[in-house]
Write a protein that holds these residues in place. Sequence first.
Motif, PDB file in Angstrom:
ATOM      1  N   THR A 280       0.852  -1.200   0.000  1.00  0.00           N
ATOM      2  CA  THR A 280       0.000   0.000   0.000  1.00  0.00           C
ATOM      3  C   THR A 280       0.886   1.247   0.000  1.00  0.00           C
ATOM      4  O   THR A 280       2.110   1.136   0.135  1.00  0.00           O
ATOM      5  CB  THR A 280      -0.840   0.045   1.296  1.00  0.00           C
ATOM      6  OG1 THR A 280       0.068   0.190   2.405  1.00  0.00           O
ATOM      7  CG2 THR A 280      -1.655  -1.225   1.484  1.00  0.00           C
TER       8      THR A 280
ATOM      9  N   GLU B 255       1.200   3.282   2.341  1.00  0.00           N
ATOM     10  CA  GLU B 255       1.852   3.402   3.643  1.00  0.00           C
ATOM     11  C   GLU B 255       3.078   2.486   3.702  1.00  0.00           C
ATOM     12  O   GLU B 255       4.149   2.876   4.184  1.00  0.00           O
ATOM     13  CB  GLU B 255       0.868   3.054   4.767  1.00  0.00           C
ATOM     14  CG  GLU B 255      -0.275   4.034   4.911  1.00  0.00           C
ATOM     15  CD  GLU B 255      -1.350   3.904   3.839  1.00  0.00           C
ATOM     16  OE1 GLU B 255      -1.498   2.801   3.265  1.00  0.00           O
ATOM     17  OE2 GLU B 255      -2.033   4.896   3.553  1.00  0.00           O
ATOM     18  N   THR B 256       2.906   1.271   3.177  1.00  0.00           N
ATOM     19  CA  THR B 256       4.032   0.336   3.151  1.00  0.00           C
ATOM     20  C   THR B 256       5.161   0.895   2.281  1.00  0.00           C
ATOM     21  O   THR B 256       6.340   0.719   2.598  1.00  0.00           O
ATOM     22  CB  THR B 256       3.554  -1.033   2.627  1.00  0.00           C
ATOM     23  OG1 THR B 256       2.525  -1.490   3.510  1.00  0.00           O
ATOM     24  CG2 THR B 256       4.677  -2.044   2.572  1.00  0.00           C
TER      25      THR B 256
ATOM     26  N   HIS C 148      -5.854   0.743   6.372  1.00  0.00           N
ATOM     27  CA  HIS C 148      -5.897   1.798   7.380  1.00  0.00           C
ATOM     28  C   HIS C 148      -5.292   3.087   6.825  1.00  0.00           C
ATOM     29  O   HIS C 148      -4.308   3.055   6.092  1.00  0.00           O
ATOM     30  CB  HIS C 148      -5.065   1.416   8.608  1.00  0.00           C
ATOM     31  CG  HIS C 148      -5.409   0.108   9.214  1.00  0.00           C
ATOM     32  ND1 HIS C 148      -6.495  -0.641   8.843  1.00  0.00           N
ATOM     33  CD2 HIS C 148      -4.780  -0.589  10.191  1.00  0.00           C
ATOM     34  CE1 HIS C 148      -6.526  -1.738   9.574  1.00  0.00           C
ATOM     35  NE2 HIS C 148      -5.493  -1.736  10.389  1.00  0.00           N
TER      36      HIS C 148
HETATM   37  N1  ADE Z   1      -2.818  -3.152   7.194  1.00  0.00           N
HETATM   38  C1  ADE Z   1      -3.966  -2.488   7.331  1.00  0.00           C
HETATM   39  N2  ADE Z   1      -3.954  -1.345   6.652  1.00  0.00           N
HETATM   40  C2  ADE Z   1      -2.758  -1.263   6.039  1.00  0.00           C
HETATM   41  C3  ADE Z   1      -2.147  -0.301   5.198  1.00  0.00           C
HETATM   42  N3  ADE Z   1      -2.780   0.811   4.840  1.00  0.00           N
HETATM   43  N4  ADE Z   1      -0.904  -0.564   4.764  1.00  0.00           N
HETATM   44  C4  ADE Z   1      -0.276  -1.689   5.136  1.00  0.00           C
HETATM   45  N5  ADE Z   1      -0.794  -2.626   5.929  1.00  0.00           N
HETATM   46  C5  ADE Z   1      -2.030  -2.406   6.380  1.00  0.00           C
END
Ligand code: ADE
Length: 420
Positions: free
Chosen positions: A55, A57-58, A349
């Motif tokens: 994602t 965020e990752t 998230h």
């Molecule tokens: N697990 C739940 N939401 C996530 C996100 N946005 N990125 C990575 N892992 C998650």
Amino acid sequence: MAIEHDVKDIGLAEGGRYRINWAEHEMSVLRAIRERFEKEKPLKGVRVSACLHVTTETANLMKTLQAGGADIVLVASNPLSTQDDVAASLVAHDEIPVYAIKGEDKKTYFDHLKAALDHRPQITMDDGCDLVSELHKNRRELLDGVVAGTEETTTGVIRLRAMAKDGALKFPVLAVNDSNTKHLFDNRYGTGQSTIDGIVRATNILLAGRTVVVAGYGWCSRGIASRAHGMGANVIVTEIDPLRALEAVMDGFRVMPMTEAAAVGDIFVTATGDINVIDSHHFERMKHGAIVANSGHFNVEINLEGLRGMSAGEPRLVRPFVEEYIVGGKAVYVLGEGRLINLAAAEGHPASVMDMSFANQALAAEYMLQHAGDLAPDVYTIPQEVDQEIARLKLESMGVRIDTLTPQQQAYLNQWEEGT
Ligand code: ADE
């Protein structure tokens, strides 16, 4: 040099970059860690194999590890959670090998895990323990080279503790999930919001006035229950743990066994981490039009095989991520093939809460590199000072100030003589 990868379409990279930057604005704690990592290079030359949801965020976590000098490979930790534009951007713009395609089949999923292991990790970074499990089951020749691991989620930590109990775990793993700055926020507010987001994006249903049955009352499920309640739903909780059930009752929710809830629910959400929480005999009792979704890590909580066996004909895809099964003349709708709905139908998230989870991941990798030599193979928690520091930095980034103890208050807390 061309970077090895397996992504859906490298042409999606530019869009991915915009979204990764958007998420970065909300990830101030991780950004501060990245700035320090850039200077100190605490992960210099360390091979990290990450098996995480791919994602935005990752992507920011990967860029932080890379800034710290790590040599990374990233693969998907779920076949349906990958954001293909993000995978493309990490390859095209950051030269990070990524193996992840949204909707990949089981064979591809395991081929991708293999690519992560072919990297000969010194640090494993897992979300759900598939990488560590595969390493211990099928790639034991790599075990000697592994220094330590980190694990993101409740389900993964449960699996790791089972491995440790059996004496099967061969290196120390830091349970990021056990940090307070992870589970109290990511599991509760992250899962709470993103699960509702996934259900609403998939179905566009109004939650107000509907009966939402939440299976479980751990940190994730209590977040879901609270957010569903906030949207005007009547929430029923099902539990197996008396203490948690009691908490749900005192939080104002109705609690009853799933067999009873099955007959009255409009929308069902599982987040227990266990198998067949919604089973064949529950489907039989459901109302026409019932909607069933899962937010637990694995797609085992809803017995889809049982549902398939009892339904008339093949399921029909009536909207993206919505499959209609006909059971005894009534329709039951399953969302996202029973996989975690917040990542399947929404974006997981929000970045602001993943900021703390991934600050924990980055600091966990650094900590384990420094300390793994002194640790036996087992499951560990990040030191409390690190957890507290992440909370402090998060508050600071939100512009929230708090009090400090006066010397008198400090002394009072350290004595036992003074009472009434
Ligand atoms: N697990 C739940 N939401 C996530 C996100 N946005 N990125 C990575 N892992 C998650």
